[in-house]
Design a protein around this motif. Structure first.
Motif, short mmCIF file in Angstrom:
data_model
loop_
_atom_site.label_atom_id
_atom_site.label_comp_id
_atom_site.label_asym_id
_atom_site.label_seq_id
_atom_site.Cartn_x
_atom_site.Cartn_y
_atom_site.Cartn_z
N ALA A 282 42.82 29.45 62.37
CA ALA A 282 41.57 28.70 62.15
C ALA A 282 41.87 27.27 61.72
CB ALA A 282 40.72 29.41 61.11
N ILE A 283 42.89 27.10 60.88
CA ILE A 283 43.28 25.76 60.44
C ILE A 283 43.79 24.95 61.64
CG2 ILE A 283 44.93 24.46 59.04
CD1 ILE A 283 44.79 26.76 57.00
N LEU A 284 44.59 25.57 62.49
CA LEU A 284 45.12 24.87 63.67
C LEU A 284 43.99 24.41 64.58
CD1 LEU A 284 48.21 27.09 64.59
CD2 LEU A 284 48.21 24.84 63.49
N LEU A 285 42.98 25.25 64.76
CA LEU A 285 41.84 24.86 65.61
C LEU A 285 41.02 23.76 64.94
CD1 LEU A 285 40.69 28.30 67.07
CD2 LEU A 285 42.06 26.52 68.17
N SER A 286 40.95 23.77 63.62
CA SER A 286 40.27 22.68 62.91
C SER A 286 41.03 21.36 63.11
CB SER A 286 40.16 23.00 61.42
OG SER A 286 39.39 24.16 61.21
N LEU A 287 42.35 21.43 63.02
CA LEU A 287 43.17 20.23 63.25
C LEU A 287 43.04 19.78 64.71
CD1 LEU A 287 46.35 21.27 61.24
CD2 LEU A 287 44.65 19.54 60.59
N CYS A 288 42.83 20.73 65.61
CA CYS A 288 42.61 20.39 67.01
C CYS A 288 41.32 19.58 67.16
CB CYS A 288 42.54 21.67 67.85
SG CYS A 288 42.19 21.41 69.59
N LEU A 289 40.28 19.99 66.43
CA LEU A 289 39.03 19.23 66.44
C LEU A 289 39.25 17.83 65.89
CD1 LEU A 289 36.48 21.89 65.13
CD2 LEU A 289 36.78 21.12 67.48
N PHE B 89 32.77 31.78 59.28
CA PHE B 89 32.50 30.54 58.54
C PHE B 89 33.65 29.55 58.58
CE2 PHE B 89 29.89 33.87 56.55
CZ PHE B 89 28.63 33.32 56.77
N VAL B 90 34.83 29.95 59.07
CA VAL B 90 35.97 29.03 59.10
C VAL B 90 36.26 28.54 60.53
CG1 VAL B 90 37.05 29.88 57.01
CG2 VAL B 90 37.61 30.96 59.20
N VAL B 91 35.35 28.78 61.45
CA VAL B 91 35.51 28.27 62.81
C VAL B 91 34.22 27.56 63.24
CG1 VAL B 91 37.21 29.98 63.55
CG2 VAL B 91 34.78 30.47 63.83
N SER B 92 34.39 26.59 64.09
CA SER B 92 33.24 25.82 64.58
C SER B 92 32.72 26.43 65.89
CB SER B 92 33.66 24.37 64.81
OG SER B 92 32.57 23.59 65.27
N TYR B 93 32.31 27.69 65.78
CA TYR B 93 31.84 28.40 66.97
C TYR B 93 30.31 28.31 67.02
CZ TYR B 93 31.91 31.85 70.74
OH TYR B 93 31.79 32.47 71.96
N PRO B 94 29.74 27.94 68.16
CA PRO B 94 28.29 27.71 68.23
C PRO B 94 27.50 29.02 68.31
CG PRO B 94 29.27 27.34 70.38
CD PRO B 94 30.41 27.64 69.45
N ILE C 274 38.21 24.51 54.60
CA ILE C 274 37.90 24.48 56.04
C ILE C 274 36.39 24.39 56.25
CG2 ILE C 274 38.00 25.75 58.21
CD1 ILE C 274 40.56 27.08 57.22
N GLU C 275 35.64 25.19 55.49
CA GLU C 275 34.19 25.19 55.64
C GLU C 275 33.61 23.80 55.33
OE1 GLU C 275 32.12 28.45 53.80
OE2 GLU C 275 33.79 29.82 54.12
N ILE C 276 34.09 23.19 54.25
CA ILE C 276 33.61 21.84 53.90
C ILE C 276 33.99 20.86 55.00
CG2 ILE C 276 33.80 19.95 52.25
CD1 ILE C 276 34.34 22.08 50.09
N GLY C 277 35.21 20.99 55.52
CA GLY C 277 35.64 20.11 56.60
C GLY C 277 34.78 20.26 57.84
N LEU C 278 34.38 21.48 58.16
CA LEU C 278 33.53 21.70 59.34
C LEU C 278 32.14 21.11 59.14
CD1 LEU C 278 34.54 25.35 60.30
CD2 LEU C 278 35.19 23.23 61.45
N VAL C 279 31.65 21.14 57.90
CA VAL C 279 30.36 20.49 57.61
C VAL C 279 30.48 18.99 57.84
CG1 VAL C 279 28.71 19.94 55.79
CG2 VAL C 279 29.58 22.27 56.01
N HIS C 280 31.57 18.38 57.34
CA HIS C 280 31.78 16.94 57.58
C HIS C 280 31.95 16.66 59.07
CE1 HIS C 280 31.86 15.69 53.47
NE2 HIS C 280 32.90 16.45 53.14
N ARG D 175 44.14 19.39 53.42
CA ARG D 175 44.27 20.10 52.15
C ARG D 175 44.30 21.61 52.36
NH1 ARG D 175 40.10 18.69 47.68
NH2 ARG D 175 41.53 20.07 46.52
N ALA D 176 43.47 22.10 53.29
CA ALA D 176 43.47 23.53 53.60
C ALA D 176 44.83 23.97 54.13
CB ALA D 176 42.37 23.84 54.62
#
Length: 833
Positions: free
Chosen positions: A338-345, A453-458, A232-238, A253-254
């Motif tokens: 956290a994964i669901l919110l990443s997929l939402c992004l 670190f597993v969420v894209s919170y500003p 997830i962290e790598i995905g958020l960096v990308h 993958r996560a």
């Protein structure tokens, strides 16, 4: 020792006290003063007591909190690395790693999660002047936001974590390095190539070590989903660098590692309060891997972020479904949320910004929002919800208030679930009763930060900036101005004054700030206001040739004056400092096209699409550069990529058609013509159709049935939409004749001749000659038909063609009877009699 160390490092990475308690059993199997100090340090950090780093023996040994702490830190760590036994050195490395983590956590508490750090920590952060810290943390000409709090602890974390002694003697120290630098990246005014490269390299090393590790992990560690977290962290960096495909791969993958299943589907239900009938609602089915894991890590009600509600809104917060199912309503673990919110992004990354995309994202948000298991995960959920609602007039007020609530919660320890009523009776507001004992600041900080670190919170300053921009878009420029002034975001301050039609006031503010403390940024802002070159040059000199913004501004100014070589020079200087500015690369490419310098243009547009893959116009310009350089295959690939994002651009489809023909990609040419027909029918090129027709007839074999069939379908589609183009009818006739469809070929020739006889054709020589060229083709098509005798198919066609020929000759005898064309037509009668 490696296996014990790995478990301790993973426990520290997880920020979970229960994991560390299990991992530290082996660590304390042979206790001594050093291991006890290490155990105490990590335990205090995981419990949120970050102030302990001030009292830690290792801090005193390194003299961390003195004025020379940063400049002399490297030497002091080096001294520790050369004394004592190998085990002592190893423990020193782990202790310094924990100290670096603690410094980073202090910074995160101050800027991300809250509550406010203690006065003691705040005072400690001031031992080095802010300007000196700003200079230390500036990267590639990009500086730290002025609103960032206690940057000393970020600098200290960097110095500790990046020391070679730490990276060489800790198994997965690179993970903390990647985390720290990604946090640093988010606090700069713009992304930088230097940090981006180190972050990706550090995460790659971490992932490789985890994937190749042979150390068996206890069940509790497996339940914590270490692999899912790093992915997830790598995905958020990308995601932050717009690498959409790579981000999605990591999120998927996560999801697989976590054993989470989810999919969008439709369910009958009601969306509004007064709805009396059931309609289809888009919902997300999500199921965690094991029932035993569901509900793990749930958050107490008094620690749940506030959700704003509006009493007079007719929309329900979540759809009321006719039939509830566990896949829609069951609780998921915080990591799964956290994964669901990443997929939402990812839904937003992969699709156009339209109503359907927002509905899909809303389904993810509603699924996560139902169960607030983690403070930060739930905060991100409410933030995405607010962003979606800002786009809808009926919910924009609620969204603005939700942003305000998210900003305010930073400094609040006791956070009951509160339904804020707008335009309603305050007495109807409900909140859960606070517990008998409120949690301490340390307990709140430790729980809030666990999944950061597993969420894209500003960070808070960017969240407040988002709030200010929302106010500005709503027309509340004065409220936005107050926010931006407090954040010292002068670009946005000037924007507010311009919106308020107070341009002179904007200039006065900038000049006042220059008198207080001059910066390159302020000189550039003044240059933007006055549109004068001298201010940008002053900014460049003031920054000692490190202000990328000054050179970008000078480049734009030269470009607007059509001084393309000068513009290129300025842009190259700016991009040499920081190359992560796709808009600047794009303008550089345009300037190079005007020089022309096609190789430079190719390089520039290649950089644009590597940073912004969805920039369709850049793909188109890159294709143009490849064409000019004679590299047609690359040009075709570039146009194909660009059309993914410029699907409605008929000019790009036309360019794609021409290059596909040059490359011999005739199937893709058929696709291009089909899109042009949909977008701009009048631009269908009959000459290109004729070329594809020749290829199709040459390939008219069973092995190429699909290609020939596709072209046949395209022709029929074209002739049904464009019935007045004689050249297209000619292509159709030739194609049908070549396939032995003689009757259809004759009909197409008739339609070709009919479309040539437009108004006034009998008095226009050029039109008459066109008819004269088509008539023999019609005669030939009639004579090819099967049968003998006047009642056969051939006989009827020949007779109708003879009548048409006689009529044409009669109508044109007076104006053109002496021409060669007329005489040739007259001679055709003998072939038909």
């Amino acid at each position: 020792m490696d296996s014990k160390r790995l478990l301790v490092e993973i426990a520290l990475l997880s920020l979970d006290p229960s994991l560390f308690q299990e991992a530290s059993k082996d660590l304390l199997s042979s206790p001594n003063e050093q291991t006890q100090h290490l155990h105490k340090l990590i335990q205090e950090l995981l419990n949120g007591n970050y102030e302990y780093i001030l009292a830690s023996p290792i801090s005193h040994q390194l003299r961390l909190f003195q004025e020379d702490s940063i400049s002399a830190l490297g030497e002091r760590i080096e001294a520790l690395s050369t004394t004592g036994s190998s085990d002592a050195k190893s423990l020193n490395a782990l202790t310094i790693l924990a100290l670096g983590v603690g410094s980073l956590l202090v910074f995160l508490q101050a800027n991300w999660t809250g509550p406010n750090i203690s006065d003691k920590l705040l005072k400690t952060s001031q031992i080095i002047a802010r300007d000196e810290i700003q200079n230390f943390l500036a990267v590639d000409g990009e500086e730290l936001y002025q609103a960032v709090e206690v940057p000393f602890f970020l600098l200290l974390a960097r110095q500790l974590l990046l020391h070679p002694f730490i990276t060489q003697n800790n198994l997965i120290a690179e993970w903390w390095i990647a985390r720290a630098l990604f946090i640093h990246q988010q606090c700069l005014t713009h992304q930088t190539a230097t940090l981006k490269g180190i972050i990706h390299d550090s995460y790659d090393k971490t992932l490789k070590k985890l994937e190749t590790s042979t150390v068996p992990l206890p069940p509790s560690f497996l339940d914590h989903e270490i692999m899912s977290r790093v992915l997830i962290e790598i995905g958020l960096v990308h995601h932050s660098s717009r690498s959409v495909k790579k981000a999605k791969e990591c999120f998927v993958r996560a999801q697989k590692f976590a054993g989470l299943t989810c999919y969008l589907t439709g369910e009958l239900g009601m969306r509004t309060k007064f709805q009396t009938f059931q309609t289809a609602q888009l919902v997300l089915h999500a199921t965690s891997r094991t029932p035993s894991a569901i509900g793990a890590g749930t958050t107490d009600k008094n620690e749940t972020p506030q959700e704003v509600d509006v009493e007079d809104s007719i929309l329900l917060a979540v759809p009321k479904l006719l039939k509830e199912s566990s896949a829609v309503s069951s609780n998921n673990r915080a990591i799964d949320q956290a994964i669901l919110l990443s997929l939402c992004l990812d839904v937003k990354n992969q699709n156009a910004d339209d109503g359907l995309t927002q509905e899909e994202m809303r389904a993810y948000v509603e699924r996560v929002k139902e169960h607030p298991n983690d403070w930060l995960v739930h905060s991100l959920c409410l933030l995405i919800k607010a962003r979606l609602e800002l786009t809808r007039p009926k919910t924009v007020d609620r969204a603005a208030l939700q942003l305000e609530a998210l900003v305010d919660q930073h400094n609040t320890n006791d956070l009951p679930i509160v339904q804020i009523q707008i335009n309603g009776d305050p007495s109807s507001s409900s909140s859960s009763s606070p517990p008998s004992e409120s949690p301490t600041d340390a307990e709140v900080a430790g729980k809030r930060i666990r999944n950061l670190f597993v969420v894209s919170y500003p960070p808070r300053h960017l969240l407040r900036k988002e709030q200010g921009l929302a106010f500005l878009n709503l027309g509340a420029a004065s409220s936005a101005l107050n926010i931006f002034t407090d954040l010292m975001m002068w670009d946005e301050v000037i924007q507010c004054y311009i919106v308020m039609d107070r341009r002179q006031k904007a200039e006065d503010i900038v000049r006042e700030r220059l008198e207080v403390k001059a910066t390159a940024e302020l000189w550039c802002i003044l240059g933007d206001l006055k549109e004068e070159e001298k201010y940008y040059r002053t900014a460049w000199e003031f920054s000692k040739n490190r202000s990328s913004r000054a050179q970008r501004a000078l480049g734009r100014l030269a470009f607007s004056k059509k001084q393309y070589p000068e513009a290129i020079s300025h842009f190259e200087k700016a991009l040499e400092i920081n190359p992560l500015y796709p808009n600047t690369w794009f303008t550089l490419g345009c300037a190079a096209m005007n020089v022309p310098d096609w190789e430079k243009a190719r390089e520039a547009f290649s950089r644009v699409v590597s940073q912004e893959p969805e920039e369709g116009e850049a793909w188109s310009n890159l294709a143009t550069a490849f064409i000019k350089l004679g590299r047609l295959t690359q040009a075709l690939h570039s146009l194909r990529e660009g059309l993914k994002y410029q699907f409605e651009n008929w000019r790009m489809w036309q360019n794609f058609l021409y290059i596909a023909m040059d490359c011999g990609e005739f199937s893709q040419a058929i696709t291009a013509i089909d899109r042009i027909l949909e977008l701009q029918p009048k631009n269908v090129d009959a000459e290109i159709l004729g070329m594809i027709k020749t290829v199709a007839l040459d390939l008219n074999t069973p092995a190429n049935h699909t290609f020939v069939s596709n072209f046949d379908g395209l022709l029929k589609k074209i002739t049904s939409k464009i019935s007045n183009n004689p050249d297209i009818w000619s292509v159709a006739a030739e194609f049908e004749d070549g396939r032995g469809l003689l009757g259809q070929a004759f009909e197409s020739r008739q339609k070709q001749l009919r479309t040539l006889q437009t108004s006034g054709w009998e008095g226009d020589l050029s039109k008459f000659e066109a008819v004269g060229k088509a008539m023999p083709l019609l005669v030939l098509a009639a004579k090819k038909l099967p049968g003998d005798g006047p009642t056969s198919e051939k006989g009827k066609a020949v007779y109708s063609t003879l009548l048409l020929l006689r009529r044409i000759l009669k109508m044109t005898q007076e104006p053109f009877g002496s021409t060669e064309t007329w005489n040739q037509l007259n001679a055709l009668k003998s072939e038909l009699n």
